[in-house]
Design a protein around this motif. Structure first.
Motif, mmCIF file in Angstrom:
data_model
loop_
_atom_site.group_PDB
_atom_site.id
_atom_site.type_symbol
_atom_site.label_atom_id
_atom_site.label_comp_id
_atom_site.label_asym_id
_atom_site.label_seq_id
_atom_site.Cartn_x
_atom_site.Cartn_y
_atom_site.Cartn_z
ATOM 1 N N GLU A 75 0.970 -1.281 -0.015
ATOM 2 C CA GLU A 75 -0.029 -0.122 0.007
ATOM 3 C C GLU A 75 0.684 1.267 -0.107
ATOM 4 O O GLU A 75 0.335 2.635 -0.490
ATOM 5 C CB GLU A 75 -0.895 0.068 1.089
ATOM 6 N N LEU A 76 2.044 1.270 0.749
ATOM 7 C CA LEU A 76 2.675 2.261 0.814
ATOM 8 C C LEU A 76 3.438 2.641 -0.758
ATOM 9 O O LEU A 76 3.610 3.770 -1.107
ATOM 10 C CB LEU A 76 3.987 2.066 1.706
ATOM 11 N N CYS A 77 3.830 1.461 -1.369
ATOM 12 C CA CYS A 77 4.373 1.796 -2.825
ATOM 13 C C CYS A 77 3.229 2.319 -3.635
ATOM 14 O O CYS A 77 3.529 3.442 -4.269
ATOM 15 C CB CYS A 77 4.419 0.324 -3.424
ATOM 16 N N GLY A 84 3.001 9.907 -8.797
ATOM 17 C CA GLY A 84 3.758 9.781 -10.136
ATOM 18 C C GLY A 84 4.793 9.247 -9.924
ATOM 19 O O GLY A 84 5.805 9.202 -11.114
ATOM 20 N N TYR A 85 5.359 8.397 -9.128
ATOM 21 C CA TYR A 85 6.727 7.765 -8.844
ATOM 22 C C TYR A 85 6.220 6.114 -9.626
ATOM 23 O O TYR A 85 5.370 5.739 -9.078
ATOM 24 C CB TYR A 85 7.149 7.552 -7.578
ATOM 25 N N SER A 86 6.990 6.020 -10.541
ATOM 26 C CA SER A 86 6.715 4.726 -11.401
ATOM 27 C C SER A 86 6.626 3.704 -10.668
ATOM 28 O O SER A 86 7.559 3.605 -9.544
ATOM 29 C CB SER A 86 7.569 4.766 -12.580
ATOM 30 N N GLN A 87 5.968 2.532 -10.913
ATOM 31 C CA GLN A 87 5.880 1.344 -10.242
ATOM 32 C C GLN A 87 7.114 0.438 -10.623
ATOM 33 O O GLN A 87 7.381 -0.600 -9.853
ATOM 34 C CB GLN A 87 4.678 0.500 -10.765
ATOM 35 N N ASP A 88 7.995 0.914 -11.527
ATOM 36 C CA ASP A 88 9.173 0.316 -11.714
ATOM 37 C C ASP A 88 10.365 0.673 -10.750
ATOM 38 O O ASP A 88 11.530 0.227 -10.837
ATOM 39 C CB ASP A 88 9.519 0.438 -13.033
ATOM 40 N N LEU A 89 10.061 1.498 -9.943
ATOM 41 C CA LEU A 89 11.265 2.295 -9.148
ATOM 42 C C LEU A 89 11.496 1.069 -7.769
ATOM 43 O O LEU A 89 10.566 0.579 -7.477
ATOM 44 C CB LEU A 89 11.041 3.687 -8.619
ATOM 45 N N CYS A 90 12.644 1.257 -7.397
ATOM 46 C CA CYS A 90 13.031 0.310 -6.156
ATOM 47 C C CYS A 90 11.806 0.625 -5.070
ATOM 48 O O CYS A 90 11.488 1.595 -4.923
ATOM 49 C CB CYS A 90 14.332 0.760 -5.624
ATOM 50 N N SER A 91 11.392 -0.659 -4.634
ATOM 51 C CA SER A 91 10.283 -0.492 -3.708
ATOM 52 C C SER A 91 10.610 -0.007 -2.575
ATOM 53 O O SER A 91 9.707 0.604 -1.640
ATOM 54 C CB SER A 91 9.700 -2.067 -3.506
ATOM 55 N N TYR A 92 11.834 -0.075 -2.026
ATOM 56 C CA TYR A 92 12.275 0.447 -0.875
ATOM 57 C C TYR A 92 11.907 1.970 -1.021
ATOM 58 O O TYR A 92 11.507 2.712 0.114
ATOM 59 C CB TYR A 92 13.943 0.348 -0.389
ATOM 60 N N ALA A 93 12.386 2.780 -1.985
ATOM 61 C CA ALA A 93 12.340 4.018 -2.451
ATOM 62 C C ALA A 93 10.843 4.289 -2.196
ATOM 63 O O ALA A 93 10.379 5.411 -1.600
ATOM 64 C CB ALA A 93 12.883 4.443 -3.691
ATOM 65 N N ARG A 94 10.058 3.290 -2.939
ATOM 66 C CA ARG A 94 8.487 3.800 -3.002
ATOM 67 C C ARG A 94 7.902 3.542 -1.531
ATOM 68 O O ARG A 94 6.963 4.326 -1.059
ATOM 69 C CB ARG A 94 7.837 2.808 -3.820
ATOM 70 N N ASN A 121 28.036 3.961 -3.799
ATOM 71 C CA ASN A 121 28.649 2.525 -3.775
ATOM 72 C C ASN A 121 27.583 1.503 -3.749
ATOM 73 O O ASN A 121 27.846 0.282 -3.833
ATOM 74 C CB ASN A 121 29.699 2.317 -2.690
ATOM 75 N N ILE A 122 26.308 1.616 -3.540
ATOM 76 C CA ILE A 122 25.344 0.574 -3.688
ATOM 77 C C ILE A 122 24.447 0.548 -4.967
ATOM 78 O O ILE A 122 24.076 -0.252 -5.604
ATOM 79 C CB ILE A 122 24.287 0.412 -2.506
ATOM 80 N N CYS A 123 24.186 1.786 -5.307
ATOM 81 C CA CYS A 123 23.280 1.717 -6.567
ATOM 82 C C CYS A 123 23.241 3.566 -6.866
ATOM 83 O O CYS A 123 23.397 4.305 -6.026
ATOM 84 C CB CYS A 123 21.735 1.508 -6.349
ATOM 85 N N HIS A 124 22.809 3.546 -8.024
ATOM 86 C CA HIS A 124 22.479 5.013 -8.663
ATOM 87 C C HIS A 124 20.837 5.374 -7.920
ATOM 88 O O HIS A 124 20.882 6.754 -7.838
ATOM 89 C CB HIS A 124 22.403 5.214 -10.088
ATOM 90 N N THR A 125 20.321 4.527 -7.799
ATOM 91 C CA THR A 125 18.860 4.690 -7.263
ATOM 92 C C THR A 125 18.880 5.611 -6.070
ATOM 93 O O THR A 125 17.990 6.272 -5.851
ATOM 94 C CB THR A 125 18.147 3.310 -6.785
ATOM 95 N N ARG A 351 13.367 -7.474 -9.288
ATOM 96 C CA ARG A 351 12.997 -6.374 -10.105
ATOM 97 C C ARG A 351 13.520 -4.991 -9.586
ATOM 98 O O ARG A 351 13.361 -3.966 -10.157
ATOM 99 C CB ARG A 351 11.294 -6.264 -10.018
ATOM 100 N N SER A 352 13.091 -4.953 -8.331
ATOM 101 C CA SER A 352 13.496 -3.446 -7.559
ATOM 102 C C SER A 352 14.953 -2.992 -7.730
ATOM 103 O O SER A 352 15.234 -1.911 -7.671
ATOM 104 C CB SER A 352 13.179 -3.475 -6.169
ATOM 105 N N CYS A 353 15.872 -4.080 -7.703
ATOM 106 C CA CYS A 353 17.281 -3.718 -7.530
ATOM 107 C C CYS A 353 18.006 -4.101 -8.664
ATOM 108 O O CYS A 353 18.606 -5.113 -8.733
ATOM 109 C CB CYS A 353 17.877 -4.162 -6.057
ATOM 110 N N LYS A 354 18.258 -3.023 -9.490
ATOM 111 C CA LYS A 354 18.950 -3.203 -10.898
ATOM 112 C C LYS A 354 20.306 -3.465 -10.584
ATOM 113 O O LYS A 354 20.775 -4.485 -11.391
ATOM 114 C CB LYS A 354 18.654 -2.094 -11.803
ATOM 115 N N THR A 355 20.813 -2.853 -9.604
ATOM 116 C CA THR A 355 22.364 -3.099 -9.540
ATOM 117 C C THR A 355 22.761 -4.305 -9.088
ATOM 118 O O THR A 355 23.687 -4.748 -9.444
ATOM 119 C CB THR A 355 22.752 -1.867 -8.512
ATOM 120 N N TYR A 356 21.868 -4.744 -8.202
ATOM 121 C CA TYR A 356 22.157 -6.402 -7.805
ATOM 122 C C TYR A 356 21.803 -7.299 -8.629
ATOM 123 O O TYR A 356 22.377 -8.309 -8.869
ATOM 124 C CB TYR A 356 21.327 -6.512 -6.595
#
Ligand code: SF4
Ligand code: SF4
Lengths: 410, 385
Positions: A75-77, A84-94, A121-125, A351-356
């Protein structure tokens, strides 16, 4: 003793975590009232400097795991998506953005930061995510840039990061009105080294068969090494955890009576579905290592006084698991697979973590071809339950364990 | 007085893009090594100075399935997947090497995949460029990384790195930048002589074509425009700007313009962000210093920090090009752009300018669906034909 519902034996010390977690989050929430500065920071940020300045670090990523295990992440996502934040963004961020905008989530909103600190050092996200947070709170933002490491760090790269560390100390001084104190910093560094050394010891105890601790407990017990690294609470907790594991190993007590399949996990946990790991236990699979949890065991700082502390800080944080090339990552995986007698690797394509996740497919092939260890790739998301098809995934786990069992029979 | 053939010159540019693979093979047969690159943060000047030909790698729609799936999951953006797809299928057989500047996580992963799978003798370089584009340590670090790249390129080309050839390359690249800026300026007029689709063709050709030939062509196009090319696009159409990462498919702009609007300005990696800021090397300035300064000082994209100068650029385009509506084109799964979208939307709509978000899914462009949305948007702006 009560009959255990969960098919795998859980740790006694893990019960203490609840209190540690509550205390930590209380501290964060009360910071404003108590006039203590609070900074939002990322899991890969050199937190030792933050603790040394008596600033409370708040970890939105850890907050994301909290939302996942409390099963409110979905629900928070959606709240972030509505903004307006896309569903494809990191879910921690959402999870964070949703909670921030709507004053929602397990803490009923979030503790407002006095400053926010992020590292590449972990991601650009986490750069983009923190930019969004800085806009919302209109608070100072520090970005630590760490060059991507191919092969090894070069001298000018070390210098570059080091200069930013110095810049950051100035930033902290400016925004706290306090002076950086080297003695205080050394104390924190000492406790951080102790904490990570214990965390490594804990990992090493999992070489035993039966393996004394499950991935579930490891994921849960990561909390202090991530958020409290550099504090006495962190050291105390891991001493106890280490002792409990050592005792189990001495008595031959494992998660299961017997490790039918010794497995390794790659990528972040599926926080909202720990039953999935229980299911694997119920089929005789035990995780003896996770690339995710072991990533916090690599930090080591030179506190000898004769060496260069800041240099070691720069190197440790630049060589974080998600900032090194695929060969280095494969090397670490291969070492773990050999040392821990891993028979099967489960890769969470997250899906959420592209860098990983992006690049995992080639790693999987190398593990299969070069080490002869079977790999299962499962698709999910660490905190967005909408991206996980549990039923079909369980079926694939069954087939995978079946394959492992055939190999053992041969 | 309209110059004869002005329109054809422009059309030829789009034609070149269509045939780019064949044209690259011709250049290669002429004896030049070809270096492919990702992202407009690659200093083309260094490739030119080493006597090689720079070509920007562009996606081919539709989104591929097949070999690429063995390397990259489907939650990487369609652009990254398509580029990787062409490489793993060896469709870009003319490439002698490739350069990746450090930008987003998805492209960094593609870079690693290429490195792990490249053939013996293929030039590969990851340009570790700073994420932060302001500050002295950033400059010093980046200057050193540029030097490493230049030395590697010169070594690969088999010629010693030289200051003179660098200066020449900077001058050539700058000449082309200035021409592109001039051509874009013609879009400020009401009833501009150029469509957005034509401009996309020009800029996409500019990143593949021999750069000397490009200069000649751009000069002719500029002259034709200055002479009044004829066939002006009518004035009644809504003036839009397009904002996004890479647009390699002209069909997208065609869809927008077919709805009756005219794309007159942009903030695109295949647009103003590529050429807007020339190097303008000072007398006696070290060319690598100048390049470091220029690439850190250009209009940043969302993979760089801070983003303020990008917002300034967008605001300036809105003013200078009299923008009435903005279309944000978002590659599905592109995090850097998606994170910036809500604030960008609020900033632009805060100025009373409506924003339309078009998310480009992997796979074929859903033309019908896109058209319907764009038509409704243009109608709302009151600028349909
Ligand atoms: S993208 Fe990955 S590493 Fe970055 S914050 Fe999200 S989960 Fe963490
Ligand atoms: S479109 Fe976005 S995700 Fe794709 S390569 Fe460009 S910046 Fe990266």
């Amino acid at each position: 003793m009560n009959a255990e519902k969960s098919p795998g034996r859980r740790l006694e010390c893990a019960r203490k975590l609840k209190n540690i977690g509550v205390e930590y989050y209380m501290e964060c929430v009360m910071a404003k009232q108590q006039g203590r500065p609070l900074a939002w920071i990322t899991s890969g940020f050199p937190v030792e400097l933050v603790y040394a300045m008596d600033v409370i670090p708040f970890y939105p990523e850890n907050y994301g795991t909290l939302c996942g295990s409390r099963k409110v992440s979905g629900e928070l996502c959606q709240m972030a998506e509505a903004r307006g934040y896309s569903q494809d963004l990191c879910s921690y961020a959402r999870c964070t953005l949703g909670s921030m905008y709507e004053n929602a989530g397990p803490l009923n909103g979030l503790p407002a930061p006095d400053m926010i600190l992020t590292a590449r050092n972990i991601c650009h996200t986490v750069i983009k995510w923190w930019e969004a947070v800085a806009r919302y709170y209109n608070c100072p933002l520090f970005v630590l840039d760490t060059p991507f490491v191919q092969g090894g760090l070069t001298g000018h790269q070390v210098r570059y990061v080091r200069e930013q560390i110095m810049e950051m100390i100035g930033f902290l001084e400016r925004h706290t009105g306090r002076e950086f104190n080297m003695d205080r910093f050394m104390e924190v560094i000492g406790r951080s080294n102790q904490g990570t050394a214990l965390w490594r010891e804990i990992q090493l105890l999992r070489k035993a068969s039966p393996c004394p601790v499950s991935a579930l407990d490891m994921f849960t017990c990561m909390f202090p090494i991530v958020t409290l690294r550099g504090t006495a609470a962190c050291v105390d907790f891991y001493r106890e955890m280490r002792d409990e594991l050592a005792d189990r190993v001495a008595r031959g007590v494992g998660v299961l009576e017997e490790d039918r399949y010794r497995l390794m996990w790659d990528n972040i946990a599926i926080w909202y579905n720990f039953q999935f790991y229980d299911y694997i236990h119920s089929r005789g699979g035990v995780f003896v290592g996770e690339t995710y949890t072991s990533a916090w065991g690599v930090y080591q700082f030179d506190q000898s006084g004769s060496g260069d502390l800041f240099d070691s800080l720069v190197r440790s944080y630049s060589m974080a698991l998600l900032n090194i090339d695929l060969d280095l990552r494969f090397g670490q995986m291969a070492d773990m697979i050999r040392e821990y007698g891993v028979e099967g690797l489960i890769l969470h394509s997250n899906r959420s973590c592209k860098t990983y996740s992006l690049g995992q497919l080639g790693l999987a092939r190398r593990v299969q071809n070069e080490l002869g260890v079977p790999v299962l790739i499962i698709e999910a998301d660490m905190t967005d339950p909408r991206a996980f098809a549990e039923g079909p995934t369980r079926t694939r786990v069954d087939a995978f364990l079946e394959l492992l069992s055939e190999r053992k029979a041969r | 007085m309209a110059l004869p053939g002005g329109r054809e010159l422009i059309k030829d540019m789009a034609g070149f893009v269509q045939e780019r693979h064949e044209r690259m093979r011709e250049i290669k047969r002429g004896g030049k090594k070809i270096i492919g690159y990702f992202c407009s943060y690659t200093p083309e000047e260094l490739i030119l100075a080493a006597g090689m030909h720079p070509v920007r790698i562009m996606a081919d729609l539709p989104d591929p399935a097949g070999p690429v799936d063995a390397h990259l999951q489907n939650f990487a953006c369609a652009f990254a997947r398509s580029c990787l797809d062409q490489l793993v299928r060896d469709r870009l057989d003319y490439l002698d090497g490739i350069i990746f500047p450090c930008t987003c996580d998805s492209l960094r992963a593609v870079s690693e995949i290429i490195r792990a799978n490249k053939k013996e003798g293929f030039f590969y370089h990851f340009l570790n460029m700073p994420l932060r584009v302001e500050g002295d340590p950033q400059f010093v670090f980046y200057r050193r990384e540029l030097e490493l790249l230049y030395n590697a390129l010169a070594g690969f080309a088999g010629r010693p790195p030289g200051l003179e050839s660098l200066k020449g390359a900077v001058a050539l690249a700058d000449a082309n930048r200035e021409l592109l800026i001039r051509i874009w300026d013609f879009r400020k007029a009401s009833g501009p002589a150029l469509t957005g689709e034509e401009c996309l063709g020009i800029v996409n050709a500019a990143v593949c074509m021999d750069r000397e030939e490009l200069r000649e062509r751009l000069e002719k196009i500029r002259n034709a425009l200055a002479g009044g090319i004829g066939d002006e696009k009518d004035t009644g159409r809504a003036r839009l700007m397009v904002i996004g990462s890479v647009i390699d498919n002209p069909a997208l702009i065609r869809i927008i313009e077919s709805a009756g609007a005219l794309v007159v300005g942009d903030d695109l990696c295949t647009g103003a962000r590529y050429f807007s800021v020339p190097v303008n090397m000072a007398d006696g300035e070290d060319p690598l210093d100048a390049l470091a300064r220029r690439y850190l000082g250009r209009i940043p994209c969302p993979t760089k920090h801070p983003v303020d100068r990008r917002l300034d650029h967008i605001n300036r385009v809105i003013d200078d090009f009299k923008i009435q509506g903005a279309v944000v084109v978002l590659q599905k799964f592109c995090e850097p752009h998606a994170f910036d979208y809500p604030a960008l939307r609020d900033m632009i709509t805060g100025r009373g300018i409506p924003v339309l978000l078009l998310e480009i899914e992997p796979g074929r462009l859903a033309e019908g669906q896109l058209s319907t949305r764009v038509e409704a948007f243009v109608e709302m702006l009151g600028g349909g034909r």
